[in-house]
Design a protein around this motif. Structure first.
Motif, PDB file in Angstrom:
ATOM      1  N   GLU A  80       0.848  -1.187   0.000  1.00 28.56           N
ATOM      2  CA  GLU A  80       0.000   0.000   0.000  1.00 28.56           C
ATOM      3  C   GLU A  80       0.879   1.230   0.000  1.00 28.56           C
ATOM      4  O   GLU A  80       1.632   1.462   0.939  1.00 28.56           O
ATOM      5  CB  GLU A  80      -0.923  -0.018   1.213  1.00 28.56           C
ATOM      6  CG  GLU A  80      -2.156  -0.870   0.934  1.00 28.56           C
ATOM      7  CD  GLU A  80      -2.989  -1.103   2.172  1.00 28.56           C
ATOM      8  OE1 GLU A  80      -2.955  -0.239   3.064  1.00 28.56           O
ATOM      9  OE2 GLU A  80      -3.643  -2.157   2.225  1.00 28.56           O
ATOM     10  N   LEU A  81       0.805   1.986  -1.084  1.00 20.77           N
ATOM     11  CA  LEU A  81       1.622   3.189  -1.182  1.00 20.77           C
ATOM     12  C   LEU A  81       0.728   4.417  -1.043  1.00 20.77           C
ATOM     13  O   LEU A  81      -0.373   4.449  -1.585  1.00 20.77           O
ATOM     14  CB  LEU A  81       2.343   3.242  -2.532  1.00 20.77           C
ATOM     15  CG  LEU A  81       3.331   2.131  -2.847  1.00 20.77           C
ATOM     16  CD1 LEU A  81       4.027   2.402  -4.182  1.00 20.77           C
ATOM     17  CD2 LEU A  81       4.385   1.976  -1.764  1.00 20.77           C
ATOM     18  N   THR A  82       1.203   5.411  -0.316  1.00 14.27           N
ATOM     19  CA  THR A  82       0.481   6.677  -0.240  1.00 14.27           C
ATOM     20  C   THR A  82       0.622   7.381  -1.592  1.00 14.27           C
ATOM     21  O   THR A  82       1.447   6.982  -2.429  1.00 14.27           O
ATOM     22  CB  THR A  82       1.084   7.589   0.829  1.00 14.27           C
ATOM     23  OG1 THR A  82       2.429   7.908   0.438  1.00 14.27           O
ATOM     24  CG2 THR A  82       1.120   6.912   2.194  1.00 14.27           C
ATOM     25  N   ALA A 114      -1.339  -4.277 -10.634  1.00 16.19           N
ATOM     26  CA  ALA A 114      -2.215  -5.421 -10.396  1.00 16.19           C
ATOM     27  C   ALA A 114      -2.498  -5.581  -8.908  1.00 16.19           C
ATOM     28  O   ALA A 114      -3.491  -6.158  -8.505  1.00 16.19           O
ATOM     29  CB  ALA A 114      -1.587  -6.683 -10.967  1.00 16.19           C
ATOM     30  N   ALA A 115      -1.593  -5.046  -8.071  1.00 22.58           N
ATOM     31  CA  ALA A 115      -1.811  -5.114  -6.628  1.00 22.58           C
ATOM     32  C   ALA A 115      -2.662  -3.933  -6.161  1.00 22.58           C
ATOM     33  O   ALA A 115      -2.846  -3.721  -4.974  1.00 22.58           O
ATOM     34  CB  ALA A 115      -0.471  -5.128  -5.891  1.00 22.58           C
ATOM     35  N   GLY A 116      -3.143  -3.141  -7.119  1.00 22.68           N
ATOM     36  CA  GLY A 116      -4.047  -2.061  -6.762  1.00 22.68           C
ATOM     37  C   GLY A 116      -3.359  -0.750  -6.464  1.00 22.68           C
ATOM     38  O   GLY A 116      -3.993   0.190  -5.999  1.00 22.68           O
ATOM     39  N   VAL A 117      -2.042  -0.655  -6.713  1.00 23.11           N
ATOM     40  CA  VAL A 117      -1.347   0.606  -6.480  1.00 23.11           C
ATOM     41  C   VAL A 117      -1.557   1.506  -7.699  1.00 23.11           C
ATOM     42  O   VAL A 117      -1.344   1.076  -8.828  1.00 23.11           O
ATOM     43  CB  VAL A 117       0.161   0.379  -6.273  1.00 23.11           C
ATOM     44  CG1 VAL A 117       0.865   1.705  -6.042  1.00 23.11           C
ATOM     45  CG2 VAL A 117       0.393  -0.559  -5.112  1.00 23.11           C
TER      46      VAL A 117
ATOM     47  N   ARG B 112      11.760   7.290   0.438  1.00 28.37           N
ATOM     48  CA  ARG B 112      12.363   6.348   1.372  1.00 28.37           C
ATOM     49  C   ARG B 112      11.368   5.312   1.877  1.00 28.37           C
ATOM     50  O   ARG B 112      11.670   4.140   1.983  1.00 28.37           O
ATOM     51  CB  ARG B 112      12.978   7.087   2.549  1.00 28.37           C
ATOM     52  CG  ARG B 112      14.489   6.996   2.555  1.00 28.37           C
ATOM     53  CD  ARG B 112      15.032   7.825   3.681  1.00 28.37           C
ATOM     54  NE  ARG B 112      14.558   7.344   4.970  1.00 28.37           N
ATOM     55  CZ  ARG B 112      15.045   6.276   5.573  1.00 28.37           C
ATOM     56  NH1 ARG B 112      16.008   5.587   5.012  1.00 28.37           N
ATOM     57  NH2 ARG B 112      14.572   5.891   6.728  1.00 28.37           N
ATOM     58  N   SER B 113      10.157   5.772   2.199  1.00 32.53           N
ATOM     59  CA  SER B 113       9.192   4.790   2.683  1.00 32.53           C
ATOM     60  C   SER B 113       8.755   3.880   1.540  1.00 32.53           C
ATOM     61  O   SER B 113       8.496   2.695   1.753  1.00 32.53           O
ATOM     62  CB  SER B 113       8.010   5.465   3.378  1.00 32.53           C
ATOM     63  OG  SER B 113       7.467   6.471   2.568  1.00 32.53           O
ATOM     64  N   ALA B 114       8.711   4.417   0.305  1.00 27.58           N
ATOM     65  CA  ALA B 114       8.381   3.561  -0.843  1.00 27.58           C
ATOM     66  C   ALA B 114       9.465   2.497  -1.015  1.00 27.58           C
ATOM     67  O   ALA B 114       9.166   1.335  -1.280  1.00 27.58           O
ATOM     68  CB  ALA B 114       8.238   4.397  -2.114  1.00 27.58           C
ATOM     69  N   ALA B 121       8.102  -6.026   0.168  1.00 30.57           N
ATOM     70  CA  ALA B 121       7.207  -6.789  -0.701  1.00 30.57           C
ATOM     71  C   ALA B 121       7.987  -7.710  -1.632  1.00 30.57           C
ATOM     72  O   ALA B 121       7.529  -8.788  -1.976  1.00 30.57           O
ATOM     73  CB  ALA B 121       6.324  -5.855  -1.521  1.00 30.57           C
ATOM     74  N   ALA B 122       9.179  -7.270  -2.020  1.00 29.59           N
ATOM     75  CA  ALA B 122       9.989  -8.090  -2.921  1.00 29.59           C
ATOM     76  C   ALA B 122      10.515  -9.308  -2.177  1.00 29.59           C
ATOM     77  O   ALA B 122      10.967 -10.269  -2.783  1.00 29.59           O
ATOM     78  CB  ALA B 122      11.134  -7.281  -3.504  1.00 29.59           C
TER      79      ALA B 122
END
Lengths: 322, 324
Positions: A80-82, A114-117, B112-114, B121-122
């Motif tokens: 989940e990315l902002t 595909a993960a909804g981001v 950075r948080s990304a 996730a990887a």
């Protein structure tokens, strides 16, 4: 596709024979041999794609080998990315120019979507022009692509290398550990087989023909090693800054003023100006900076700095011999 | 990867993509998935024939098409995209880490948080580039943060800008258009109200910035024009200097847009460089001393020589008055 669906849907291992009977596409095989060939090919394809195909006993009582896909390892965990994070990713994915890296980032982007981001570069207010490069990577992106994939697969590499642009190339053989950027410069860090020691290589000093050699998996990065530290040791200015005194003309040498501290007004000959103190290190371009201002900046102290600036000015005051 | 494998990966990711983006149009989906609409239709026809063993009506992947939108109604268990492969993760992570060092392009905290989220996730940490987890985010200058905010929110700005070509600090009010990455540097592209024209402001030379309480209103034609990259393309309408670059200064090729003309027998090199301001170019060359000399144009060579001579004179004068 059907094989993946079938193997994902099962918790127990299923045999090749059952796959042949039930999975669409295999039942038509003319012979056992044709089926085996086809099944082998498909298994290899899945493994090549990183799909975690597992083998194991069909049951406690049946020692026959069967197959399934590990669901946990197959699926991308929730990401989940902002909005700001997604915007950063959108910009990052536009930076590459070499085909391998473009393919890789596009692949990643597809999975994230595909993960909804929601990764949409269009409205980020950022434009990447055709002349843009990742800072410091001018002309070295293909080299970077090959090195990254060699590091990934744990393979040694061989490449032409020269310490400066005007030296001849020599061939180096290196077990690559990683790539590090330090203030806009790119470095490969690894074990140099010829020198039998860790070495750091500026990417811009590596020639175009980087070849992976030897089997994949042969190189492992030593535990607990800090690549950034290794690079910092090699490239950073030795500590122990020196303080310079510099005169600058009134209203001139703005960048130099910003860098230093104004001590007070001071006249030099018949010109008004200020005296500055500026901290500088060993391989600092301060002499170049002062010289570039011509009559608007004068190095006062130390003498070595003054001499360096004077030598530059004398050289430029002479006629050019082409 | 073969074409067949590429397609298989796309098909596998496509099912969860439609699940995550219900009622998406063909055009949007095709653009997100990086295919043509025709290819998308072929892919959908293929998916429709896939499903769980048994392949009865309730086993096959199912879509609902209404008008020009698509929705997946049965996924046959393909609910998640594939994990990132290690080259995929590396490609994104390396680019993100590099962006941390480029002012104005992204919010460094967000980048950075990304990085942290994508790394986790990887799964397997991609070791192609050093993990950034323990490093503090580089501190973004207040000026860069203010400019970024103004671009994002469409606000006008007052900036304190160091102009390298005039060696001057000046204050100006600008209407931001966008952030551009040109060559090695990031710039704010904006309508400059005092110059009445579009200007590129290099981020690392914006000393101070204040967001104004009024909307950014650049003239329309200025917004639609492509960023001006003439300095970096070797634009023939700009002057170009022919330089002799000694081997000791060959590192310059890593930093400046130089075009090699010929290599000289002593390891030096003749190169061309496009520039916009005579003053800037003369200062640039002068600092290098014997390592970089101007061969052409004559006027520039003369300017450098005169400046050097004047400077030497200043040292003569200064020698009497250093106060020691």
């Amino acid at each position: 596709m059907n094989l993946v669906i079938a193997l994902l849907s099962t918790r127990t291992f299923i045999t090749a024979e059952r796959i042949r009977e039930t999975v669409y596409g295999y039942a038509d095989s003319a012979s056992d041999e044709a089926f085996s060939r086809m099944f082998e090919r498909d298994k290899n394809e899945l493994r090549d794609l990183g799909i975690p195909l597992e083998t194991g006993r069909v049951s406690q009582f049946d020692p026959t080998e069967g197959y399934r896909i590990n669901r946990e390892a197959y699926a991308l965990p929730a990401v989940e990315l902002t909005a700001d994070e997604a915007a950063a990713v959108a910009v990052a994915t536009q930076l590459w120019e070499s085909p391998e890296l473009i393919t890789a980032t596009q692949g990643a982007l597809l999975k994230l979507r595909a993960a909804g981001v929601d990764v949409d570069a269009a409205d980020s207010g950022i434009a990447i022009t055709s002349t843009a490069v990742l800072p410091g990577l001018r002309g070295s992106e293909d080299v970077l692509g090959i090195l990254l994939s060699a590091i990934d697969s744990g393979q040694a590499v061989q490449f032409p290398h020269r310490p400066t642009r005007s030296d001849p190339y020599t061939t180096r053989t290196v077990e690559p550990w990683g790539v590090v950027t330090d203030r806009g410069r790119w470095y490969l860090v690894g074990h140099d087989r010829d020198r039998d020691a860790p070495r750091t290589f500026r990417l811009s000093r590596i020639g175009d023909h980087v070849t992976p050699i030897g089997p994949p998996g042969a190189v492992t990065r030593p535990e607990g090693i800090n690549l950034r530290e290794i690079v910092a040791r090699v490239v950073n200015d030795p500590p122990g800054g020196t303080r310079a005194r510099v005169w600058v003309a009134a209203g001139r040498a703005t960048a130099l003023r910003r860098r230093g501290t104004v001590v007070g007004p001071r006249r030099l000959g018949d010109r008004d100006g200020d005296e500055l103190t500026v901290e500088f290190g060993m391989s600092d371009p301060l002499a170049r900076e002062i010289a570039s201002y011509g009559p608007d900046a004068v190095a006062l102290e130390p003498q070595s700095l003054r001499d360096d600036v004077l030598a530059r000015l004398r050289a430029q005051a002479s006629e050019v011999t082409a | 990867m073969t074409a067949v494998s590429t397609r298989l990966v796309r098909l596998l990711n496509m099912v969860p993509y439609f699940q995550a983006n219900p009622r998406i149009t063909y055009a949007e989906a095709a653009s997100d998935l990086g295919v043509t609409v025709k290819q998308l239709r072929d892919d959908l026809n293929q998916l429709w024939m896939c499903g769980l063993p048994g392949y009865g009506p309730g086993d096959l992947i199912d879509f609902e098409f209404s008008g020009d939108t698509i929705e997946v109604t049965f996924t046959a268990g393909i609910d998640h995209p594939l994990r990132l492969t290690s080259p995929e993760a590396t490609g994104i992570l390396v680019a993100l880490r590099t962006l941390l060092d480029v002012p104005g392009m992204v919010d460094p905290e967000a980048a950075r948080s990304a990085i942290a989220k994508i790394e986790s996730a990887a799964g397997t940490l991609s070791h192609g580039a050093e993990a950034a987890v323990d490093e503090p985010a580089p501190v973004e200058s207040e000026a860069a943060a203010a400019v970024r905010a103004a671009v994002r929110n469409g606000r006008a700005l007052t900036i304190e800008y160091y102009s390298a070509s005039h060696d001057m600090l000046s204050s100006r009010t600008v209407d931001p258009i966008r952030v551009v990455l040109v060559g090695d540097h990031s710039y704010l592209e904006a309508w400059c109200r005092s110059a009445e024209g579009v200007r590129l402001f290099r981020f690392d030379r914006i000393v101070d910035a204040k967001v104004l309480d009024e909307p950014s209103a650049p003239p329309k034609p200025a917004v639609q024009a492509e960023p001006d990259t003439s300095l970096f393309d070797g634009d023939p309408s700009l002057p170009s200097a022919r330089l002799r670059i000694d081997r000791s200064a060959s590192w310059m090729f890593d930093y400046y847009p130089l075009r090699v003309i010929r290599e000289l027998p002593d390891g030096a090199c003749e190169a061309a460089m496009t520039y916009a301001s005579d003053d800037w170019m003369a200062r640039f060359v002068l600092g290098f001393g014997s390592a970089v000399r101007v061969l052409e144009p004559e006027s520039l060579a003369q300017k450098v020589q005169e400046s050097a001579a004047a400077a030497l004179q200043a040292y003569e004068v200064g020698a009497d008055s250093t106060g020691r």
